[in-house]
Design a protein around this motif. Sequence first.
Motif, short mmCIF file in Angstrom:
data_model
loop_
_atom_site.label_atom_id
_atom_site.label_comp_id
_atom_site.label_asym_id
_atom_site.label_seq_id
_atom_site.Cartn_x
_atom_site.Cartn_y
_atom_site.Cartn_z
N SER A 1 -2.92 -6.49 -0.75
CA SER A 1 -3.40 -5.20 -0.28
C SER A 1 -2.99 -4.06 -1.21
O SER A 1 -3.49 -2.94 -1.10
N ALA A 2 -2.09 -4.34 -2.15
CA ALA A 2 -1.67 -3.28 -3.07
C ALA A 2 -2.73 -3.05 -4.13
O ALA A 2 -3.43 -3.98 -4.51
N ARG A 3 -2.82 -1.80 -4.60
CA ARG A 3 -3.89 -1.47 -5.55
C ARG A 3 -3.38 -1.31 -6.98
O ARG A 3 -4.16 -1.15 -7.89
N THR B 1 2.40 -4.48 -6.31
CA THR B 1 2.99 -3.82 -5.15
C THR B 1 4.07 -2.81 -5.55
O THR B 1 4.56 -2.07 -4.70
#
Lengths: 278, 485
Positions: free
Chosen positions: A235-237, A206
């Motif tokens: 949800s962070a890439r 994140t």
Amino acid sequence: MGFLSRFIATVRGTSTASSLDWAELEKELLASDLGPALVAQLLETAKKERGDDAVAAITRILNEQLSSKSRELSQTTAMSVLLVVGVNGTGKTTSVAKLATHLTSRGEKVVLGAADTFRAAAVDQLKTWGERLQIPVVSGKENGDPAAVAFDAAKSGAELGAQRVLIDTAGRLHTKSDLMDELGKVKRVVEKVAPVTEVLLVIDATTGQNGLAQAKVFSEAVAVTGLILTKLDGSARGGIALAVERELDIPIKFVGTGEAAQDFAPFDPTSYIAGLLS
Amino acid sequence: MFEKLSSRFSGAFSALRSRGKLSDKDIEAAVSEIKTALLEADVALDVATDLTGRILEKSREVLPTLQSGTNQAQAIFDVVNQELTEILGGSARRVRFAKNPPTIIMLAGLQGAGKTTLAAKLAKFFKDQGETPLLVASDLQRPNAVNQLQVVGASVGVPVFAPEPGNGVGDPVKVAEAGVKFAQSKFHSIVIVDTAGRLGVDEDLMKEAISIRDAIQPQEILFVVDAMIGQDAVRTAQAFQDGVGFDGVVLTKLDGDARGGAALSIASITGRPIMFASTGEKISDFDIFYPERMASRILGLGDVATLAEQAKKAFDGDSAKRLEDKFVAGEDFTLDDFLEQLEAMAKMGSMGKLLGMLPGAGAMKKQIENFDESEITRTKAIVQSMTPLERRDLKVLNGSRRARIALGSGRKVSDVNALVDKFTAAQKMMKQMRNGGGLPQGMALPPGMALPSGMPMPAAPKKAAPPKAKKSRSGNPAKRALENG
């Protein structure tokens, strides 16, 4: 269907996309924490291509940012020590447990060093993992010298015939120069017993642009040899890790994808880059 | 002043300053640069777009009334600063207390955000205000999270309700519920419920958080978020808001150098107030949130006020007090005192490095270079080569003593002479100040607290201040002596 596929479907057969499509593309790329500079570069290149070629172009450029260094853990015939470092809260202790699990499953004998002598119950936390995994944990006194614990862990490892000694260290912000010095000392002291073949920097997926600063400063203190990118199940890439690969030529060696010991895997560039674009 | 912004921001403003009357195109170009600068600071794209749209609008309104490029650049800067501060602090409020105690506060956030440490800080904060807090260990997932809370709770003298050992054993909802009941039965005025870190995308764990919320009905749910978080801040904040919901935000790890654009994104998108700032690993590293400081930080001015506070903490407070007492008692300022002050300054982790950590520090290089820490080391060496008698009474320093000191410290006799002269001047100054009556401005501050001249203050700068004259304004005579050379 990923946004990139949608985008391509929209522009298939045409030489230019509407400005709205490019805005969408820019938005998604920025959302991956690739940073405005790289994103601008990607868009510029993509605009010159058509249709499918744009996907290939972007994927190609992203791949070019990756380090060409080996993603394997350095091997030695003798016992080696791995230092796990990073800022607070990134998942170092959990990663140490995961790495230990991974190495044990490969048949290697592992010993852990609980060198986070600062954080409340940090030693207990690693000891709990040690019990769960049936791996010995060496610890010292509370608020003691982490270098001493690391030293003892390496010594114990040698006595027990371990292949690897993993040293968990306290989280520390790279802006604290005295703590960075302390890390340097931990490494130097351990090296009296056995070679430190890996210094793994744990980065939270994140993290924003600050991740690069973290990697730079940690590298100056202890020559980071690889990254562990954690919390990729969120949800962070984790795009900032790409910046670290590019700017500092430090390879991501492992990814963490959860809180369990099995939620760990060697880094796979293809799925990582696909993740950045999804 | 503009040189002190991050290079991207300063670039935007420099371009403006060199022009005469600004055209709309000039303004647009500058605002576009500002947008990129915000993105570099981890502000979410949508937020940056919205914000720069408003900045453009307001700039267009304000500019026609101004003439020169510098004023116009300043005007745009002021608009930017104002917008940031408004978003960050617009909905500021205090903690809502329950009509009938206890007031229940629930902490929620991602793994590793700093919730457990924060719980203890909040407990201490309220305890110092005369409340009777209870900590509830409802993180039963992370190995030894319960232990951790017990340890930090004990360190602040706040009881911890921990019926379950955690490590996967126990029901967090039941623990939270029982904790509140326990607090009621023991008449605690505040209950702080620590929960496990959870991902915004984890449906099961979000449901669990909702169950905890429904069971305890907190007055405040605080979303705890790491200041270094990037673009994911929006997705995660939204997920938490849509899931368990939250009333306020706490930013942690502000002692790092992350620009913290996420704060802007979260405040902008959720409209929830950022209530507290966690600025380190110690329990005392806690404060209410200052929107102007955050705005300053996002712009790349660095958070000078927080940095100053940290520097103050790093310095040994006792030493300053001792010096103050001595001064008041009319005792002489000796070389030992001088040495102590120097050591304290060196202890601040190398002031130059510290300053260098501020974003935009490249532009402050001049001020940093003026602060020569190697001079501190050299001076220390000389003083340490002196005997106690020599330090107390400079008059005994004849040629042979000076030669010996020079030899012992690896310096030249001229260096020793220079130090003696400087120190004598400092001593004189101290005497003058004392005889002049009252403590001089800044005397109570630890040395090094008067930051190099020209450094911006965290509040919105009113004018582009010209760099101050070389004369040192430090309250520390030793430092003044060094700076004035």
